[in-house]
Design a protein around this motif. Structure first.
Motif, PDB file in Angstrom:
ATOM      1  N   VAL A 149      18.848 -32.669  18.442  1.00 45.70           N
ATOM      2  CA  VAL A 149      18.560 -34.095  18.222  1.00 45.70           C
ATOM      3  C   VAL A 149      18.214 -34.814  19.522  1.00 45.70           C
ATOM      4  O   VAL A 149      17.658 -35.915  19.497  1.00 45.70           O
ATOM      5  CB  VAL A 149      19.732 -34.814  17.522  1.00 45.70           C
ATOM      6  N   LEU A 150      18.536 -34.206  20.656  1.00 41.02           N
ATOM      7  CA  LEU A 150      18.243 -34.830  21.941  1.00 41.02           C
ATOM      8  C   LEU A 150      16.824 -34.566  22.426  1.00 41.02           C
ATOM      9  O   LEU A 150      16.289 -35.330  23.235  1.00 41.02           O
ATOM     10  CB  LEU A 150      19.221 -34.313  23.005  1.00 41.02           C
ATOM     11  N   LEU A 151      16.226 -33.492  21.933  1.00 45.10           N
ATOM     12  CA  LEU A 151      14.929 -33.068  22.464  1.00 45.10           C
ATOM     13  C   LEU A 151      13.783 -33.870  21.860  1.00 45.10           C
ATOM     14  O   LEU A 151      13.732 -34.073  20.638  1.00 45.10           O
ATOM     15  CB  LEU A 151      14.705 -31.580  22.190  1.00 45.10           C
ATOM     16  N   PRO A 152      12.845 -34.308  22.686  1.00 46.29           N
ATOM     17  CA  PRO A 152      11.686 -35.019  22.153  1.00 46.29           C
ATOM     18  C   PRO A 152      10.848 -34.121  21.272  1.00 46.29           C
ATOM     19  O   PRO A 152      10.841 -32.892  21.414  1.00 46.29           O
ATOM     20  CB  PRO A 152      10.929 -35.441  23.415  1.00 46.29           C
ATOM     21  N   VAL A 175      18.056 -28.045  29.290  1.00 43.01           N
ATOM     22  CA  VAL A 175      18.165 -28.011  30.749  1.00 43.01           C
ATOM     23  C   VAL A 175      16.869 -28.507  31.387  1.00 43.01           C
ATOM     24  O   VAL A 175      16.881 -29.360  32.287  1.00 43.01           O
ATOM     25  CB  VAL A 175      18.484 -26.574  31.227  1.00 43.01           C
ATOM     26  N   ASP A 176      15.751 -27.985  30.905  1.00 42.15           N
ATOM     27  CA  ASP A 176      14.452 -28.317  31.497  1.00 42.15           C
ATOM     28  C   ASP A 176      14.085 -29.786  31.323  1.00 42.15           C
ATOM     29  O   ASP A 176      13.485 -30.402  32.214  1.00 42.15           O
ATOM     30  CB  ASP A 176      13.372 -27.429  30.864  1.00 42.15           C
ATOM     31  N   SER A 177      14.460 -30.379  30.189  1.00 43.27           N
ATOM     32  CA  SER A 177      14.074 -31.762  29.902  1.00 43.27           C
ATOM     33  C   SER A 177      15.016 -32.789  30.523  1.00 43.27           C
ATOM     34  O   SER A 177      14.699 -33.984  30.547  1.00 43.27           O
ATOM     35  CB  SER A 177      14.018 -31.984  28.391  1.00 43.27           C
ATOM     36  N   GLY A 178      16.190 -32.348  30.964  1.00 47.43           N
ATOM     37  CA  GLY A 178      17.124 -33.258  31.603  1.00 47.43           C
ATOM     38  C   GLY A 178      18.084 -33.969  30.671  1.00 47.43           C
ATOM     39  O   GLY A 178      18.833 -34.846  31.106  1.00 47.43           O
ATOM     40  N   VAL A 179      18.136 -33.581  29.384  1.00 49.19           N
ATOM     41  CA  VAL A 179      18.982 -34.335  28.451  1.00 49.19           C
ATOM     42  C   VAL A 179      20.476 -34.089  28.687  1.00 49.19           C
ATOM     43  O   VAL A 179      21.300 -34.954  28.384  1.00 49.19           O
ATOM     44  CB  VAL A 179      18.612 -34.025  26.978  1.00 49.19           C
ATOM     45  N   LEU A 180      20.833 -32.927  29.242  1.00 49.41           N
ATOM     46  CA  LEU A 180      22.243 -32.711  29.552  1.00 49.41           C
ATOM     47  C   LEU A 180      22.696 -33.655  30.662  1.00 49.41           C
ATOM     48  O   LEU A 180      23.786 -34.225  30.612  1.00 49.41           O
ATOM     49  CB  LEU A 180      22.484 -31.255  29.961  1.00 49.41           C
ATOM     50  N   SER A 181      21.845 -33.838  31.643  1.00 43.15           N
ATOM     51  CA  SER A 181      22.146 -34.798  32.709  1.00 43.15           C
ATOM     52  C   SER A 181      22.254 -36.210  32.151  1.00 43.15           C
ATOM     53  O   SER A 181      23.100 -37.007  32.598  1.00 43.15           O
ATOM     54  CB  SER A 181      21.059 -34.737  33.789  1.00 43.15           C
ATOM     55  N   ASP A 182      21.419 -36.519  31.165  1.00 41.13           N
ATOM     56  CA  ASP A 182      21.460 -37.851  30.547  1.00 41.13           C
ATOM     57  C   ASP A 182      22.820 -38.104  29.895  1.00 41.13           C
ATOM     58  O   ASP A 182      23.343 -39.225  29.952  1.00 41.13           O
ATOM     59  CB  ASP A 182      20.356 -37.986  29.498  1.00 41.13           C
ATOM     60  N   ILE A 183      23.385 -37.082  29.256  1.00 39.49           N
ATOM     61  CA  ILE A 183      24.689 -37.250  28.609  1.00 39.49           C
ATOM     62  C   ILE A 183      25.758 -37.544  29.654  1.00 39.49           C
ATOM     63  O   ILE A 183      26.582 -38.453  29.479  1.00 39.49           O
ATOM     64  CB  ILE A 183      25.055 -36.005  27.797  1.00 39.49           C
ATOM     65  N   PHE A 184      25.767 -36.784  30.732  1.00 39.17           N
ATOM     66  CA  PHE A 184      26.738 -37.041  31.794  1.00 39.17           C
ATOM     67  C   PHE A 184      26.613 -38.476  32.293  1.00 39.17           C
ATOM     68  O   PHE A 184      27.618 -39.151  32.550  1.00 39.17           O
ATOM     69  CB  PHE A 184      26.536 -36.059  32.948  1.00 39.17           C
ATOM     70  N   ASN A 196      26.301 -28.822  37.137  1.00 44.84           N
ATOM     71  CA  ASN A 196      25.512 -27.725  37.707  1.00 44.84           C
ATOM     72  C   ASN A 196      25.876 -26.388  37.082  1.00 44.84           C
ATOM     73  O   ASN A 196      25.012 -25.530  36.875  1.00 44.84           O
ATOM     74  CB  ASN A 196      25.705 -27.670  39.224  1.00 44.84           C
ATOM     75  N   ALA A 197      27.168 -26.198  36.757  1.00 42.43           N
ATOM     76  CA  ALA A 197      27.585 -24.959  36.104  1.00 42.43           C
ATOM     77  C   ALA A 197      26.945 -24.838  34.730  1.00 42.43           C
ATOM     78  O   ALA A 197      26.487 -23.757  34.331  1.00 42.43           O
ATOM     79  CB  ALA A 197      29.105 -24.913  35.991  1.00 42.43           C
ATOM     80  N   MET A 198      26.888 -25.947  34.000  1.00 47.36           N
ATOM     81  CA  MET A 198      26.245 -25.933  32.687  1.00 47.36           C
ATOM     82  C   MET A 198      24.751 -25.643  32.808  1.00 47.36           C
ATOM     83  O   MET A 198      24.187 -24.859  32.033  1.00 47.36           O
ATOM     84  CB  MET A 198      26.456 -27.274  31.983  1.00 47.36           C
ATOM     85  N   LEU A 199      24.119 -26.276  33.776  1.00 40.37           N
ATOM     86  CA  LEU A 199      22.682 -26.107  33.932  1.00 40.37           C
ATOM     87  C   LEU A 199      22.309 -24.683  34.336  1.00 40.37           C
ATOM     88  O   LEU A 199      21.227 -24.191  33.995  1.00 40.37           O
ATOM     89  CB  LEU A 199      22.148 -27.093  34.978  1.00 40.37           C
ATOM     90  N   ALA A 200      23.198 -24.014  35.051  1.00 38.73           N
ATOM     91  CA  ALA A 200      22.916 -22.665  35.545  1.00 38.73           C
ATOM     92  C   ALA A 200      23.356 -21.566  34.588  1.00 38.73           C
ATOM     93  O   ALA A 200      23.009 -20.401  34.789  1.00 38.73           O
ATOM     94  CB  ALA A 200      23.602 -22.459  36.901  1.00 38.73           C
ATOM     95  N   GLU A 201      24.095 -21.918  33.544  1.00 38.53           N
ATOM     96  CA  GLU A 201      24.664 -20.911  32.641  1.00 38.53           C
ATOM     97  C   GLU A 201      23.585 -20.139  31.898  1.00 38.53           C
ATOM     98  O   GLU A 201      22.606 -20.717  31.417  1.00 38.53           O
ATOM     99  CB  GLU A 201      25.594 -21.585  31.630  1.00 38.53           C
ATOM    100  N   THR A 202      23.760 -18.823  31.784  1.00 40.22           N
ATOM    101  CA  THR A 202      22.824 -17.983  31.024  1.00 40.22           C
ATOM    102  C   THR A 202      23.507 -17.190  29.918  1.00 40.22           C
ATOM    103  O   THR A 202      22.832 -16.649  29.045  1.00 40.22           O
ATOM    104  CB  THR A 202      22.091 -17.000  31.958  1.00 40.22           C
ATOM    105  N   ASP A 203      24.835 -17.109  29.935  1.00 37.85           N
ATOM    106  CA  ASP A 203      25.569 -16.361  28.922  1.00 37.85           C
ATOM    107  C   ASP A 203      25.581 -17.139  27.606  1.00 37.85           C
ATOM    108  O   ASP A 203      25.940 -18.317  27.568  1.00 37.85           O
ATOM    109  CB  ASP A 203      27.003 -16.115  29.400  1.00 37.85           C
ATOM    110  N   HIS A 204      25.218 -16.490  26.510  1.00 36.80           N
ATOM    111  CA  HIS A 204      25.078 -17.161  25.217  1.00 36.80           C
ATOM    112  C   HIS A 204      26.387 -17.814  24.765  1.00 36.80           C
ATOM    113  O   HIS A 204      26.407 -18.995  24.396  1.00 36.80           O
ATOM    114  CB  HIS A 204      24.603 -16.154  24.165  1.00 36.80           C
ATOM    115  N   GLU A 205      27.473 -17.059  24.767  1.00 37.83           N
ATOM    116  CA  GLU A 205      28.743 -17.601  24.278  1.00 37.83           C
ATOM    117  C   GLU A 205      29.276 -18.701  25.181  1.00 37.83           C
ATOM    118  O   GLU A 205      29.817 -19.711  24.709  1.00 37.83           O
ATOM    119  CB  GLU A 205      29.792 -16.482  24.145  1.00 37.83           C
TER     120      GLU A 205
END
Length: 259
Positions: A149-152, A175-184, A196-205
């Motif tokens: 719902v956050l993504l354009p 991550v690419d669109s910046g919406v996680l940063s917007d929430i913070f 930064n930890a969230m933005l760098a995470e690659t593990d699915h779970e």
């Protein structure tokens, strides 16, 4: 009544991505407390899950990625919150599986078992008023919709992912669109290391658990968009002011169709 300001660095929050494989580590756990945080991928039994949760911690909000229904609900219970997100634009972007059919029933049972495992760690929270267990602050996260719902709308014109990889596709675009940063920013959560930890995470779970943690943070500040009813439970989603216009329109349309 205006919601009191909450310093998210001063409250304990927990997010759990339910996994129920008996042999593989398919559970994701993420927590934050007093500015510290952590994440892990582990198994479904409490003995191993508990190793990754800070001991002697009482959590202000716990968000679980799994269908949470009232105690005693029939396995065949259809949920309003799910039906609102399988129609229209949501269908190809961030729809849930129905938890009253097939695999969904197994996930519903696993979510209930997870909630029972952690109830002793949860303290009451006046900011969490819609919960299937009155007096607790255990809520249901829905990471696909939280991100979707956050993504354009333009993001969904790009090549789509296969169904099994849908969540990671949504996470990459968030991550690419910046919406996680917007929430913070909207939550006034001043914890750059956690972001930064969230933005760098690659593990699915772990990714899913981080979004559960963000779901808990929104609830703790009283800024969640809550969709559902008392019969079938609720999805806890990002603040409505951050939703893309297509998502707000799609929800309004689906609500009208089911009225």
């Amino acid at each position: 009544m205006e919601q009191p300001t909450v310093d998210l660095n001063q409250v304990a929050l927990l997010g759990i991505d339910v996994g129920f494989s008996k042999s593989r580590p398919t559970t994701g756990i993420a927590w934050s407390n007093n500015g510290e945080f952590g994440s892990a991928r582990t198994h479904s039994d409490w003995e191993r899950r508990s190793r990754y949760i800070p001991p002697a911690t009482k959590f202000s909000v716990v968000a679980i990625d799994g269908p949470l229904v009232p105690s005693g609900a029939d396995d065949s219970l259809a949920r309003l919150c799910e039906y609102l997100f399988i129609r229209g634009a949501f269908q190809t972007r961030c729809k849930p599986g129905l938890s009253n059919h097939g695999y969904g029933k197994d996930l519903r049972r696993a979510a209930s078992q997870t909630a029972e495992q952690i109830l002793h760690l949860v303290m009451p929270n006046d900011a969490v008023r819609k919960t299937i267990w009155p007096g607790t602050s255990v809520i249901e996260a829905f990471p696909n919709a939280f991100l979707g719902v956050l993504l354009p709308e333009a993001r969904f014109t790009m090549p789509a992912a296969a169904k099994r990889k849908k969540f990671d596709w949504l996470y990459d675009h968030a991550v690419d669109s910046g919406v996680l940063s917007d929430i913070f920013g909207l939550l006034d959560w001043c914890n750059g290391a956690l972001l930064n930890a969230m933005l760098a995470e690659t593990d699915h779970e772990k990714r899913a658990a981080w979004i559960c943690l963000l779901t808990a943070a929104c609830a703790a500040t009283g800024k969640s968009e809550i969709v559902g009813d008392e019969i079938g439970g609720w999805f806890w989603l990002p603040p409505s002011e951050l939703w893309a216009s297509w998502a707000r329109g799609a929800l309004e349309k689906n609500l009208s169709a089911l009225a």
